[in-house]
Write a protein that holds these residues in place. Structure first.
Motif, PDB file in Angstrom:
ATOM      1  N   LEU A   1       0.944  -1.134  -0.040  1.00 58.20           N
ATOM      2  CA  LEU A   1       0.103  -0.012  -0.055  1.00 58.20           C
ATOM      3  C   LEU A   1       0.822   1.265   0.143  1.00 58.20           C
ATOM      4  O   LEU A   1       0.479   2.214  -0.724  1.00 58.20           O
ATOM      5  N   LEU A   2       2.020   1.255   0.639  1.00 59.46           N
ATOM      6  CA  LEU A   2       2.909   2.441   0.712  1.00 59.46           C
ATOM      7  C   LEU A   2       3.447   2.631  -0.848  1.00 59.46           C
ATOM      8  O   LEU A   2       3.198   3.938  -1.010  1.00 59.46           O
ATOM      9  N   GLY A   3       3.552   1.736  -1.434  1.00 57.06           N
ATOM     10  CA  GLY A   3       4.012   1.867  -2.812  1.00 57.06           C
ATOM     11  C   GLY A   3       3.085   2.427  -3.845  1.00 57.06           C
ATOM     12  O   GLY A   3       3.312   3.401  -4.520  1.00 57.06           O
ATOM     13  N   HIS A   4       1.625   2.036  -3.568  1.00 58.51           N
ATOM     14  CA  HIS A   4       0.599   2.527  -4.148  1.00 58.51           C
ATOM     15  C   HIS A   4       0.482   4.062  -3.884  1.00 58.51           C
ATOM     16  O   HIS A   4       0.048   4.931  -4.774  1.00 58.51           O
ATOM     17  N   VAL A   5       0.472   4.354  -2.583  1.00 54.34           N
ATOM     18  CA  VAL A   5       0.469   5.631  -1.994  1.00 54.34           C
ATOM     19  C   VAL A   5       1.618   6.665  -2.878  1.00 54.34           C
ATOM     20  O   VAL A   5       1.157   7.841  -3.245  1.00 54.34           O
ATOM     21  N   ASP A   6       2.699   6.154  -2.970  1.00 48.93           N
ATOM     22  CA  ASP A   6       3.771   6.953  -3.435  1.00 48.93           C
ATOM     23  C   ASP A   6       3.618   7.244  -4.915  1.00 48.93           C
ATOM     24  O   ASP A   6       3.283   8.466  -5.393  1.00 48.93           O
ATOM     25  N   ASP A   7       2.869   6.076  -5.563  1.00 50.31           N
ATOM     26  CA  ASP A   7       2.394   6.590  -7.106  1.00 50.31           C
ATOM     27  C   ASP A   7       1.258   7.404  -7.045  1.00 50.31           C
ATOM     28  O   ASP A   7       0.983   8.195  -8.091  1.00 50.31           O
ATOM     29  N   LEU A   8       0.174   7.288  -5.950  1.00 50.97           N
ATOM     30  CA  LEU A   8      -0.891   8.061  -6.396  1.00 50.97           C
ATOM     31  C   LEU A   8      -0.679   9.679  -5.798  1.00 50.97           C
ATOM     32  O   LEU A   8      -1.158  10.638  -6.606  1.00 50.97           O
ATOM     33  N   LEU A   9       0.234   9.825  -4.891  1.00 47.72           N
ATOM     34  CA  LEU A   9       0.704  11.176  -4.499  1.00 47.72           C
ATOM     35  C   LEU A   9       1.614  11.781  -5.589  1.00 47.72           C
ATOM     36  O   LEU A   9       1.296  13.011  -5.843  1.00 47.72           O
ATOM     37  N   ALA A  10       2.105  11.184  -6.536  1.00 49.07           N
ATOM     38  CA  ALA A  10       2.764  11.797  -7.641  1.00 49.07           C
ATOM     39  C   ALA A  10       1.924  12.134  -8.763  1.00 49.07           C
ATOM     40  O   ALA A  10       2.145  12.621  -9.523  1.00 49.07           O
ATOM     41  N   ASP A  11       0.643  11.538  -8.852  1.00 48.25           N
ATOM     42  CA  ASP A  11      -0.257  11.644  -9.984  1.00 48.25           C
ATOM     43  C   ASP A  11      -1.163  12.943  -9.607  1.00 48.25           C
ATOM     44  O   ASP A  11      -2.037  12.738  -8.729  1.00 48.25           O
ATOM     45  N   GLU A  12      -0.989  13.921 -10.363  1.00 51.94           N
ATOM     46  CA  GLU A  12      -1.606  15.064 -10.097  1.00 51.94           C
ATOM     47  C   GLU A  12      -2.967  15.036 -10.460  1.00 51.94           C
ATOM     48  O   GLU A  12      -4.128  15.846 -10.308  1.00 51.94           O
ATOM     49  N   ARG A  13      -3.322  13.982 -11.451  1.00 47.31           N
ATOM     50  CA  ARG A  13      -4.714  13.902 -11.730  1.00 47.31           C
ATOM     51  C   ARG A  13      -5.570  12.924 -10.873  1.00 47.31           C
ATOM     52  O   ARG A  13      -6.510  12.696 -10.813  1.00 47.31           O
ATOM     53  N   ALA A  14      -5.081  12.526  -9.678  1.00 43.23           N
ATOM     54  CA  ALA A  14      -5.545  11.867  -8.703  1.00 43.23           C
ATOM     55  C   ALA A  14      -6.796  12.431  -7.957  1.00 43.23           C
ATOM     56  O   ALA A  14      -6.876  13.703  -7.696  1.00 43.23           O
ATOM     57  N   THR A  15      -7.881  12.023  -7.989  1.00 42.92           N
ATOM     58  CA  THR A  15      -9.254  12.525  -7.475  1.00 42.92           C
ATOM     59  C   THR A  15      -9.373  12.460  -6.287  1.00 42.92           C
ATOM     60  O   THR A  15      -8.741  11.685  -5.543  1.00 42.92           O
ATOM     61  N   ALA A  16     -10.100  13.223  -5.291  1.00 40.74           N
ATOM     62  CA  ALA A  16     -10.527  13.260  -4.114  1.00 40.74           C
ATOM     63  C   ALA A  16     -10.863  11.928  -3.551  1.00 40.74           C
ATOM     64  O   ALA A  16     -10.677  11.378  -2.683  1.00 40.74           O
ATOM     65  N   ALA A  17     -11.762  11.233  -4.591  1.00 43.82           N
ATOM     66  CA  ALA A  17     -12.356   9.854  -4.301  1.00 43.82           C
ATOM     67  C   ALA A  17     -11.210   9.070  -4.089  1.00 43.82           C
ATOM     68  O   ALA A  17     -11.137   7.950  -3.277  1.00 43.82           O
ATOM     69  N   GLN A  18     -10.149   8.881  -5.084  1.00 40.44           N
ATOM     70  CA  GLN A  18      -9.224   8.111  -5.192  1.00 40.44           C
ATOM     71  C   GLN A  18      -8.347   8.285  -3.849  1.00 40.44           C
ATOM     72  O   GLN A  18      -7.986   7.394  -3.130  1.00 40.44           O
ATOM     73  N   LEU A  19      -8.106   9.510  -3.482  1.00 40.23           N
ATOM     74  CA  LEU A  19      -7.321   9.705  -2.078  1.00 40.23           C
ATOM     75  C   LEU A  19      -8.203   9.355  -0.970  1.00 40.23           C
ATOM     76  O   LEU A  19      -7.533   8.596  -0.065  1.00 40.23           O
ATOM     77  N   ARG A  20      -9.508   9.532  -0.776  1.00 38.07           N
ATOM     78  CA  ARG A  20     -10.238   9.131   0.232  1.00 38.07           C
ATOM     79  C   ARG A  20     -10.139   7.565   0.378  1.00 38.07           C
ATOM     80  O   ARG A  20     -10.015   7.038   1.477  1.00 38.07           O
ATOM     81  N   PHE A  21     -10.244   7.078  -0.565  1.00 34.45           N
ATOM     82  CA  PHE A  21     -10.265   5.450  -0.445  1.00 34.45           C
ATOM     83  C   PHE A  21      -9.087   4.839   0.055  1.00 34.45           C
ATOM     84  O   PHE A  21      -8.862   4.097   0.854  1.00 34.45           O
TER      85      PHE A  21
END
Length: 91
Positions: A47-67
């Motif tokens: 999950l930490l690896g996934h979080v790194d990818d998600l935080l680097a993606d400026e297109r990540a949505t609020a719903a993705q971040l909340r999930f």
């Protein structure tokens, strides 16, 4: 060990109450708890690896971040329970 050592298991019972096993640490339930702890720690690491990818993606949505934040809360709860259990067994 004398067979009367309590161990906090890496899962909870009804209503989120802690599960405690009195064990010498060699039985099948102890081995299952060890396996569950290992899986939980590996999942948290993944999950930490996934979080790194998600935080680097400026297109990540609020719903993705909340999930993802909800999954991080679950993983942190598991890791905390494992740390508590292992710390108690050290003393």
């Amino acid at each position: 060990m004398n067979g009367t050592n309590p161990r906090l298991l890496p899962w909870t019972g009804d209503e989120g109450k802690p599960c405690i096993l009195v064990t010498d640490g060699t039985g099948p339930l102890s081995r299952l708890a060890d396996t569950v702890e290992h899986v939980q720690l590996e999942m948290a690491l993944g999950l930490l690896g996934h979080v790194d990818d998600l935080l680097a993606d400026e297109r990540a949505t609020a719903a993705q971040l909340r999930f993802t934040l909800a999954r991080m809360r679950e993983a942190l709860t598991d890791v905390h329970r494992i740390a508590e259990s292992r710390g108690a067994r050290l003393s």
